[in-house]
Write a protein that holds these residues in place. Sequence first.
Motif, PDB file in Angstrom:
ATOM      1  N   ILE A 102      -2.649  -1.999  -5.912  1.00  0.00           N
ATOM      2  CA  ILE A 102      -2.453  -0.825  -5.054  1.00  0.00           C
ATOM      3  C   ILE A 102      -2.461  -1.239  -3.582  1.00  0.00           C
ATOM      4  O   ILE A 102      -1.591  -0.840  -2.801  1.00  0.00           O
ATOM      5  N   LYS A 103      -3.421  -2.040  -3.211  1.00  0.00           N
ATOM      6  CA  LYS A 103      -3.536  -2.486  -1.824  1.00  0.00           C
ATOM      7  C   LYS A 103      -2.335  -3.334  -1.420  1.00  0.00           C
ATOM      8  O   LYS A 103      -1.800  -3.188  -0.306  1.00  0.00           O
ATOM      9  N   ARG A 104      -1.882  -4.213  -2.314  1.00  0.00           N
ATOM     10  CA  ARG A 104      -0.731  -5.061  -2.001  1.00  0.00           C
ATOM     11  C   ARG A 104       0.560  -4.231  -1.909  1.00  0.00           C
ATOM     12  O   ARG A 104       1.438  -4.541  -1.107  1.00  0.00           O
ATOM     13  N   CYS A 105       0.640  -3.189  -2.732  1.00  0.00           N
ATOM     14  CA  CYS A 105       1.811  -2.306  -2.656  1.00  0.00           C
ATOM     15  C   CYS A 105       1.908  -1.655  -1.286  1.00  0.00           C
ATOM     16  O   CYS A 105       2.987  -1.568  -0.695  1.00  0.00           O
ATOM     17  N   GLU A 106       0.782  -1.197  -0.792  1.00  0.00           N
ATOM     18  CA  GLU A 106       0.768  -0.591   0.536  1.00  0.00           C
ATOM     19  C   GLU A 106       1.260  -1.580   1.581  1.00  0.00           C
ATOM     20  O   GLU A 106       1.976  -1.210   2.518  1.00  0.00           O
ATOM     21  N   SER A 107       0.932  -2.851   1.389  1.00  0.00           N
ATOM     22  CA  SER A 107       1.320  -3.882   2.355  1.00  0.00           C
ATOM     23  C   SER A 107       2.831  -4.106   2.391  1.00  0.00           C
ATOM     24  O   SER A 107       3.391  -4.438   3.438  1.00  0.00           O
ATOM     25  N   VAL A 108       3.509  -3.943   1.244  1.00  0.00           N
ATOM     26  CA  VAL A 108       4.952  -4.191   1.200  1.00  0.00           C
ATOM     27  C   VAL A 108       5.770  -2.895   1.234  1.00  0.00           C
ATOM     28  O   VAL A 108       6.990  -2.917   1.128  1.00  0.00           O
ATOM     29  N   GLY A 109       5.082  -1.769   1.383  1.00  0.00           N
ATOM     30  CA  GLY A 109       5.789  -0.501   1.518  1.00  0.00           C
ATOM     31  C   GLY A 109       6.157   0.187   0.214  1.00  0.00           C
ATOM     32  O   GLY A 109       6.898   1.173   0.220  1.00  0.00           O
ATOM     33  N   ALA A 110       5.646  -0.323  -0.908  1.00  0.00           N
ATOM     34  CA  ALA A 110       5.912   0.321  -2.197  1.00  0.00           C
ATOM     35  C   ALA A 110       4.924   1.466  -2.399  1.00  0.00           C
ATOM     36  O   ALA A 110       3.720   1.284  -2.221  1.00  0.00           O
ATOM     37  N   ASP A 111       5.421   2.636  -2.787  1.00  0.00           N
ATOM     38  CA  ASP A 111       4.506   3.763  -2.931  1.00  0.00           C
ATOM     39  C   ASP A 111       4.373   4.262  -4.373  1.00  0.00           C
ATOM     40  O   ASP A 111       3.822   5.322  -4.620  1.00  0.00           O
ATOM     41  N   ALA A 116      -7.545   6.676  -9.209  1.00  0.00           N
ATOM     42  CA  ALA A 116      -6.889   7.520  -8.211  1.00  0.00           C
ATOM     43  C   ALA A 116      -7.522   7.390  -6.832  1.00  0.00           C
ATOM     44  O   ALA A 116      -6.864   7.660  -5.817  1.00  0.00           O
ATOM     45  N   LYS A 117      -8.791   6.964  -6.781  1.00  0.00           N
ATOM     46  CA  LYS A 117      -9.480   6.877  -5.486  1.00  0.00           C
ATOM     47  C   LYS A 117      -8.805   5.868  -4.549  1.00  0.00           C
ATOM     48  O   LYS A 117      -8.462   6.217  -3.406  1.00  0.00           O
ATOM     49  N   PRO A 118      -8.586   4.604  -4.989  1.00  0.00           N
ATOM     50  CA  PRO A 118      -7.859   3.687  -4.092  1.00  0.00           C
ATOM     51  C   PRO A 118      -6.399   4.092  -3.920  1.00  0.00           C
ATOM     52  O   PRO A 118      -5.805   3.854  -2.861  1.00  0.00           O
ATOM     53  N   ALA A 119      -5.805   4.717  -4.950  1.00  0.00           N
ATOM     54  CA  ALA A 119      -4.415   5.168  -4.831  1.00  0.00           C
ATOM     55  C   ALA A 119      -4.287   6.210  -3.726  1.00  0.00           C
ATOM     56  O   ALA A 119      -3.349   6.173  -2.921  1.00  0.00           O
ATOM     57  N   GLU A 120      -5.221   7.127  -3.676  1.00  0.00           N
ATOM     58  CA  GLU A 120      -5.224   8.154  -2.629  1.00  0.00           C
ATOM     59  C   GLU A 120      -5.454   7.527  -1.257  1.00  0.00           C
ATOM     60  O   GLU A 120      -4.842   7.934  -0.263  1.00  0.00           O
ATOM     61  N   LYS A 121      -6.339   6.529  -1.208  1.00  0.00           N
ATOM     62  CA  LYS A 121      -6.647   5.874   0.065  1.00  0.00           C
ATOM     63  C   LYS A 121      -5.409   5.220   0.661  1.00  0.00           C
ATOM     64  O   LYS A 121      -5.144   5.324   1.874  1.00  0.00           O
TER      65      LYS A 121
END
Length: 242
Positions: free
Chosen positions: A82-91, A120-125
């Motif tokens: 999840i965190k790495r997805c945020e880094s590359v712009g994948a949602d 869902a907690k980190p996903a929401e973050k």
Amino acid sequence: MKYGVMDGVLRGTKEELFSDAQRLGFHGVELWNINEDSISELKMLSKKTGVAVASVVCGPQGLESPNAEERKAAGEILAGVIKRCESVGADVILVPFFGMRNLDNKESALRAVEFFKECAKPAEKYKVTLALEMAMDAPCSLELVKKIGSEYVKVYYDVGNATSTGYDVVSEIKLLVGQIAQFHIKDTNGQLGEGKVPLEAACKAIKEINFNGYLVLETPSTDDPPKAAEKNLAYLKKCLGF
């Protein structure tokens, strides 16, 4: 509405994947997992080509295990992705969750609900949606995501799998309005139009629910992946009337 393609459909190196996707007219690519070392390259290729990382597939072992420690370990892996997805712009993260065919097993259903509430907690973050690709029919899928109760946990709908299982894809798509994060587009056999998926009717339903996310090709690559992907994308656009 946007067009995506799985990395296994185009094959090749990451650079070839993004380059071919750009040339063929795809807006994004779906990748099988990503590690920390690949983030810089993916960001560079996305910027260079204008092709987004649309989504990432992550299905760690233990997701559906009755063992609490195994589920915890799977959750930690998912949180990292999840965190790495945020880094590359994948949602969107495609989370394969095929063990449950319905909600008759209340104990398994309860485990799933509690597990994904935690995920869902980190996903929401990080504002990354967990899209569950399941073997359940639409009513059970809808009930499960509603029990989880997070706008960041939705359904990943595969028209080929649903048709193969005997589900009515048109009525299912309409029932799941607002709860589908992304679609996999494939047929039950061969390339688009060669199997039993009523793709024109499915596309009509997709437009009727005002879906504006990614339709991701998961079609056979053949011995000429770019040519096959180009043909299938053209067929999909024809079915959509674009």
